[in-house]
Design a protein around this motif. Structure first.
Motif, PDB file in Angstrom:
ATOM      1  N   THR A 290       1.020  -1.417   0.240  1.00 60.20           N
ATOM      2  CA  THR A 290       0.618   0.070  -0.035  1.00 60.20           C
ATOM      3  C   THR A 290       1.028   1.236  -0.061  1.00 60.20           C
ATOM      4  N   SER A 291       0.118   2.445  -0.184  1.00 57.88           N
ATOM      5  CA  SER A 291       1.287   3.087  -0.075  1.00 57.88           C
ATOM      6  C   SER A 291       0.033   4.321   0.167  1.00 57.88           C
ATOM      7  N   ASP A 292       0.096   5.479   0.977  1.00 52.04           N
ATOM      8  CA  ASP A 292      -0.682   6.963   1.053  1.00 52.04           C
ATOM      9  C   ASP A 292       0.163   7.953   0.893  1.00 52.04           C
ATOM     10  N   ALA A 293      -0.759   9.324   0.428  1.00 46.18           N
ATOM     11  CA  ALA A 293       0.508  10.937   0.797  1.00 46.18           C
ATOM     12  C   ALA A 293       0.665  11.376   1.900  1.00 46.18           C
ATOM     13  N   ALA A 294       0.388  10.372   2.913  1.00 45.20           N
ATOM     14  CA  ALA A 294       0.846  11.434   4.106  1.00 45.20           C
ATOM     15  C   ALA A 294       2.307  10.478   4.522  1.00 45.20           C
ATOM     16  N   LYS A 295       2.373   9.779   3.610  1.00 46.25           N
ATOM     17  CA  LYS A 295       3.639   8.316   4.394  1.00 46.25           C
ATOM     18  C   LYS A 295       4.979   9.628   4.366  1.00 46.25           C
ATOM     19  N   GLY A 296       5.510   8.707   5.100  1.00 47.12           N
ATOM     20  CA  GLY A 296       6.376   9.787   5.918  1.00 47.12           C
ATOM     21  C   GLY A 296       6.763  11.101   7.021  1.00 47.12           C
ATOM     22  N   ASN A 297       5.457  11.331   6.731  1.00 44.65           N
ATOM     23  CA  ASN A 297       5.399  12.917   7.888  1.00 44.65           C
ATOM     24  C   ASN A 297       5.939  12.375   8.971  1.00 44.65           C
ATOM     25  N   LEU A 298       6.361  14.168   8.768  1.00 49.85           N
ATOM     26  CA  LEU A 298       7.514  14.221  10.110  1.00 49.85           C
ATOM     27  C   LEU A 298       8.421  13.502  10.400  1.00 49.85           C
ATOM     28  N   MET A 299       9.311  12.514   9.127  1.00 53.35           N
ATOM     29  CA  MET A 299      10.425  11.617   9.638  1.00 53.35           C
ATOM     30  C   MET A 299      11.836  12.610   9.149  1.00 53.35           C
TER      31      MET A 299
END
Lengths: 375, 256
Positions: A290-299
């Motif tokens: 899966t993937s979504d647009a919020a992935k990696g937020n704040l990383m």
């Protein structure tokens, strides 16, 4: 103390490991607990190593999190909708290779903007934080209609390439763990219904309730974390490029006066953080499909915080890969602690992170002062 | 007299309408310390930067071993054997002695790996040659004294082929004891016999201690030059103190 800047990070890590083991009644380090902890440690570690090498060279990259989102989108959309320009279906390798080419180009471009403009990397990469996150969302909506992709086929089954990114590794470790468990428990007598004490004891021996092997391997990102850490360690401490990275971050002008290609070093490291972000995203996409647009937020902020906790100087010129590994273990364990100690509020994690970050900044500053003769 | 290693003839450097150097002559001989003295703004910095290839001269000619040369970049000057040790020394404090010594010119083995042991050994030996026994070259430069840092920068320039060593006010910004250390280092380098030193200073006593030959600059021109024997101590003092300017000042004071 001066020679081993990672000693502070090491002590904090040991305290956390012991405290977590006691507070979770060893659940955090049973067969599944270890796997889950290593998973998040590896995620943090991969991007923190990229961020720390760049920080040692005197620059920041705030676009890491958005780069993760962008890379994840790029791979997931190609896998779902095929290659761009109607070039047919995308294999996992093609999706990864094309994405990596794009992210490396972006990293090169960010680095070039920073060194050519002479602007602070903080502001340039902040711009890319917004730009890439926005691009990711727009890209998702335009091509996919929604901001997430799910229900991709499980590529791990058929593609060795997807498997080395999203599958399991080091199965021998868990096999051995299980074999030892079986040997220890060979004389144990079990009722039809196991007691909770027995279940917990078996979990520590990698045996499940049906008395079978419980966990079969670590997530593949653990292997990538180890590879990236070893390569980064080798480059930083044993090669000419490592010497250039330190020299660039310590004093750019004197490095340049001695013939160090300062700009090339910086651009190369911006490409390296983009690479780390892409590996983070690839492991995620092929693991969960899966993937979504919020992935990696704040990383990007976690990556920088972990680099600092691991002894990397905010001002550049100093830091160690080993320290960053300790930092990633510490922060990863605390981030996950709520799953093993259900009675605590998960938000304590950020309280803790803020506290050790501040403590680490002061500790690092002390080390810097001692090295530079107290100025 | 033998051919000087470095000779400067009627050197002119203009920045727009401003003339920083107005026909400077200079002769630099191997095995000698050439003290370059002058007030702030006399053109010392412009002169050494021109010799180091940072500025291109507007007129005049530089000769190395009798051959005319044109430096277009600091790299050209370094290749011609002119090593400049600036006041900031181009040293990185957080890095070890060895890593600084070989910064940008590392010794590489397979896969770009550093030959660390060999580099440690060379850094130690080269610094020992000019007087500092630095037993641990893996130590950070930040822990060294100012004098020791000067020695590191000088040893590095010599090791990488400098035949003319330009020292830009190496004794300023140092304590008394460290100044003496630097002067000793200069003497040791001179004793090798194959290296010429251009020693820029404000300090008359320092220049008298180590200098073999003197050039005094004022307003971009040479106002006095010669060997130690040619110039009496009194003369040096007068030129150092600003010579004519002092006479003028005395006159003004008298009229007050």
């Amino acid at each position: 103390m001066i020679r081993r800047p990672e000693i502070g990070a090491f002590i904090v890590m040991m305290i956390i490991i012991v405290a977590l083991a006691i507070a979770s009644d060893m659940k955090a380090f049973n067969a599944l607990g270890l796997k889950n902890n290593i998973k998040i440690i590896a995620q943090y570690g991969i991007i923190a190593i990229g961020a720390s090498l760049l920080m040692i060279a005197g620059e920041f990259d705030l676009s890491i999190g958005s780069m993760i989102g962008f890379a994840g989108m790029s791979m997931a959309l190609m896998l779902k909708w095929g290659l761009p320009f109607g070039l047919g279906e995308a294999t996992p390798f093609m999706a990864f290779a094309i994405t990596l080419a794009m992210t490396l180009t972006l990293g090169w471009f960010i680095g070039t903007v920073v060194v050519r403009s002479g602007l602070s990397s903080f502001i340039v990469t902040l711009a890319f934080l917004f730009f890439l996150r926005g691009t990711t969302e727009v890209g998702f909506r335009l091509i996919n209609g929604s901001t997430q992709v799910s229900g991709l086929p499980d590529y791990k089954e058929n593609s060795w390439f997807a498997n080395i990114l999203g599958g399991e590794v080091f199965g021998w470790f868990y096999d051995a763990w299980n074999a030892i468990g079986r040997w220890i428990t060979q004389d144990w007598v079990f009722e039809a219904r196991l007691t909770i004490e027995q279940i917990n004891a078996l979990a520590l021996l990698n045996i499940n309730r049906r008395l079978e092997q419980w966990v079969t391997g670590f997530d593949a990102r653990f292997m990538w974390f180890i590879i990236i850490a070893l390569v980064a360690y080798f480059i930083l401490s044993r090669t000419q490029i490592g010497n250039w990275i330190y020299a660039t971050g310590d004093n750019k002008e004197s490095a340049r006066a001695n013939g160090v290609p300062v700009n090339r070093v910086k651009i190369g490291l911006f490409m390296f953080t983009a690479f780390c972000a892409t590996m983070f995203a690839a492991c995620q996409v092929f693991d969960t499909n899966t993937s979504d647009a919020a992935k990696g937020n704040l990383m990007e902020l976690f990556a920088i915080a972990i680099a600092v906790v691991g002894g990397t100087l905010m001002t550049g010129g100093f830091g160690s890969v080993l320290g960053v590994v300790f930092g990633a273990i510490t922060v990863g364990l605390v981030a996950n602690a709520v799953f093993f100690i259900p009675s605590i509020d998960g938000a304590w994690f950020r309280v803790f992170l803020g506290t050790i970050l501040l403590a680490a900044v002061f500790a690092n500053e002390r080390i810097r002062k001692r090295i530079t003769g107290g100025i | 007299m033998a051919e000087p290693y470095l000779r400067v003839e009627k050197l002119v450097k203009k920045f727009g309408p401003f003339t920083a150097l107005n026909g400077v002559d200079l002769e630099i001989h191997a095995g000698e310390v050439h003290a370059l003295l002058g007030d702030n703004g006399a053109g010392k910095s412009t002169l050494i930067k021109t010799l180091a290839g940072v500025h291109e001269p507007s007129g005049g000619q530089i000769y190395v071993e009798g051959k005319p040369v044109n430096f277009r970049s600091p790299r050209d000057a370094t290749a011609a054997g002119i090593g400049t040790v600036y006041q900031d020394l181009a040293i990185n404090q957080l890095m070890s002695v060895t890593r600084n010594f070989f910064m940008g010119r590392e010794m590489k083995g397979a896969f770009g790996t550093l030959k660390m042991d060999e580099m440690d050994k060379i850094a130690h030996e080269e610094m020992l040659k000019i007087g500092i026994d630095f037993s641990d070259p893996t130590q950070a430069v930040g822990t060294m004294s100012g004098g020791q840092r000067q020695t590191l920068a000088i040893a590095r320039a010599i090791y990488f082929g400098a035949k003319v060593l330009i020292l830009d006010e190496p004794t300023s910004a140092l304590g008394q004891k460290q100044q003496m250390e630097v002067l000793k280092t200069i003497k040791r380098v001179r004793a090798r016999g194959d290296i010429a030193i251009i020693f820029i200073t404000h300090n008359e006593i320092h220049s008298k201690l180590v200098g073999d030959r003197y050039t005094f600059l004022a307003l971009g021109q040479v106002i006095g030059a010669g060997t130690k024997e040619e110039l009496e101590g009194q003369d040096i003092r007068r030129l150092m103190a600003g010579g004519a300017d002092i006479a003028q000042l005395e006159k003004e004071f008298a009229e007050m």
